[in-house]
Design an enzyme around this catalytic site. Sequence first.
Site, PDB file in Angstrom:
ATOM      1  N   ARG A 277       0.850  -1.191   0.000  1.00 22.53           N
ATOM      2  CA  ARG A 277       0.000   0.000   0.000  1.00 22.53           C
ATOM      3  C   ARG A 277       0.882   1.235   0.000  1.00 22.53           C
ATOM      4  O   ARG A 277       1.410   1.649   1.036  1.00 22.53           O
ATOM      5  CB  ARG A 277      -0.897  -0.034   1.247  1.00 22.53           C
ATOM      6  CG  ARG A 277      -2.100   0.905   1.184  1.00 22.53           C
ATOM      7  CD  ARG A 277      -3.040   0.672   2.341  1.00 22.53           C
ATOM      8  NE  ARG A 277      -3.651  -0.649   2.303  1.00 22.53           N
ATOM      9  CZ  ARG A 277      -4.719  -0.961   1.565  1.00 22.53           C
ATOM     10  NH1 ARG A 277      -5.299  -0.045   0.821  1.00 22.53           N
ATOM     11  NH2 ARG A 277      -5.188  -2.196   1.576  1.00 22.53           N
ATOM     12  N   GLU A 349      -5.392  -8.535  -3.326  1.00 23.88           N
ATOM     13  CA  GLU A 349      -5.914  -7.898  -4.533  1.00 23.88           C
ATOM     14  C   GLU A 349      -4.786  -7.416  -5.447  1.00 23.88           C
ATOM     15  O   GLU A 349      -3.849  -6.761  -4.994  1.00 23.88           O
ATOM     16  CB  GLU A 349      -6.786  -6.701  -4.141  1.00 23.88           C
ATOM     17  CG  GLU A 349      -7.350  -5.983  -5.353  1.00 23.88           C
ATOM     18  CD  GLU A 349      -7.902  -4.593  -5.013  1.00 23.88           C
ATOM     19  OE1 GLU A 349      -8.312  -4.369  -3.859  1.00 23.88           O
ATOM     20  OE2 GLU A 349      -7.894  -3.742  -5.912  1.00 23.88           O
ATOM     21  N   SER A 352      -8.767  -4.999 -10.056  1.00 24.27           N
ATOM     22  CA  SER A 352     -10.173  -4.777  -9.746  1.00 24.27           C
ATOM     23  C   SER A 352     -10.850  -4.394 -11.051  1.00 24.27           C
ATOM     24  O   SER A 352     -10.461  -3.411 -11.673  1.00 24.27           O
ATOM     25  CB  SER A 352     -10.268  -3.646  -8.719  1.00 24.27           C
ATOM     26  OG  SER A 352     -11.531  -3.636  -8.125  1.00 24.27           O
ATOM     27  N   ARG A 391       2.303  -4.449  -7.230  1.00 24.46           N
ATOM     28  CA  ARG A 391       1.902  -5.678  -6.551  1.00 24.46           C
ATOM     29  C   ARG A 391       2.290  -6.921  -7.351  1.00 24.46           C
ATOM     30  O   ARG A 391       2.569  -7.968  -6.771  1.00 24.46           O
ATOM     31  CB  ARG A 391       0.394  -5.670  -6.265  1.00 24.46           C
ATOM     32  CG  ARG A 391       0.040  -4.679  -5.164  1.00 24.46           C
ATOM     33  CD  ARG A 391      -1.392  -4.791  -4.704  1.00 24.46           C
ATOM     34  NE  ARG A 391      -1.659  -3.828  -3.634  1.00 24.46           N
ATOM     35  CZ  ARG A 391      -2.846  -3.679  -3.042  1.00 24.46           C
ATOM     36  NH1 ARG A 391      -3.869  -4.429  -3.421  1.00 24.46           N
ATOM     37  NH2 ARG A 391      -2.994  -2.802  -2.075  1.00 24.46           N
TER      38      ARG A 391
END
Length: 425
Positions: A277, A349, A352, A391
């Site tokens: 994050r 995640e 999305s 990520r």
Amino acid sequence: MLDPQLLRNNPEEVKTAMQRHGADLDLEIFNALETQRKDIQVKTQNLQNERNKRSKSIGMAKAKGEDIQPLLDSVSQLGDELKAAETELQGIQSKLQAIQLSLPNILADDVPLGKDEENNVELRKWGAIPQYDFDVKDHVDLGQSLAGIDFEAGAKIAGSRFVTLSGPLARLQRALTQFMLDMHVDQHGYRETYVPYLVNKDSLLGTGQLPKFEEDLFKISDDSPYYLIPTAEVPVTNLVRDEIIAVGDMPLKFVAHTPCFRSEAGAYGRDVRGMIRQHQFEKVELVQVVKASDSEQAHEQLTQHAESILQALNLPYRLMLLCSGDTGFSATKTYDLEVWLPGQEAYREISSCSNFNDFQARRLKARWRNPETGKPELVHTINGSGLAVGRTLIAVMENYQQADGSIKVPDALQPYMGKITSITL
RNA sequence: GGAGAGAUGUCAGAGUGGCCGAAUGAGCACGCUUGGAAAGCGUGUGUACCGCAAGGUACCGAGGGUUCGAAUCCCUCUCUCUCCA
């Protein structure tokens, strides 16, 4: 934005739908405003009509050389009345608009009811979770021992939730970006697009980040009208703002690589370790602009395009259907792709993919011309990460780690890595 | 940084206070004409809101103002172009 017709004609239905999406519609206030709006709009338009007629007759009288003074006297009062009505109408309309802008999209029927991510539904899993005969490290330890990820440097240069990459790991991130772009352009038919990283308020209103979610954004300053983009969705989707797209150009499929900037307000304690994050991260974004009748299929297709990157990198993942409480404000339905992170022993995640139906299009005034009717119709917009590059870097590092702390380069990335097969100190 | 010009419908481009939602041309659609095509001729061709309809209202880069009346005049802003530094 919701269809104002729907809101006017079926307010109860909309209220129920809003509650399903975690919002409320005060029908009493709304209906009162609507009634007022109607009255005053009719009144205003009648006054305008009256003024136009009289002004026209003044013009004609003047042209004939008649005395216009009596006519002038007869309109003197009209102006004040009209101005008052216009002001009142404007006030009501801006209140109604504020309500409309604050209402989230209506969720698709198959979105499961639920409070938060606990209630998301797993639709399918892909890939085998790797087994290791050594102690698995997370990307923070791997990155530090390979001297490629430096959180202290990021903190010194900017602050917390910033990072620097260097050497082969920095290159690995670039390789991932190139690989994703090439795949979407060459195999999935997207058009590569370069866009501004700073956007104006109108663009953020168009895609729905404003007016409700200003605290998630970085604003340049109070005197400058620019915001840093939280996702390429904003500039790319706004390409079609105020446009009427020719039928032959549909569907539009864009892919863009941009950095993304998020304030992460409200995420204080979460994911403080590592690169999960960050205030700044790289992302490759897919956007499709399609006819209403095609949007469900396009949503599935776009999701598969994102999945294909994970498959090509041989990263295990699962596909989640977000529940009502976890689905974003503007979306009618969202799939999350979650990649397996051995360092966390969890799925996280990485993409999305959302269908917005005409919600964004209505705010954007993005339409296409239906040749059957000759009339413009709102488009549907769909977007998804394909993928979040930062990520993905984490996922590659953790999934491809070796006993000696080196990282094997996935086959698909080797052409982008100067043919090295392994990242070592 | 300074000086000037400009922004009008799908496009080009007229319009400098009233009869302008907007000339004209191109494009596009339909029809006529033709063996077929081109040319030619005719008709149509913005968006949104209110209304069963007739019709009405708004919109000429954005926002304010002047006026009985604004695409047209005034102010602010945004963008484009030209010239100068």
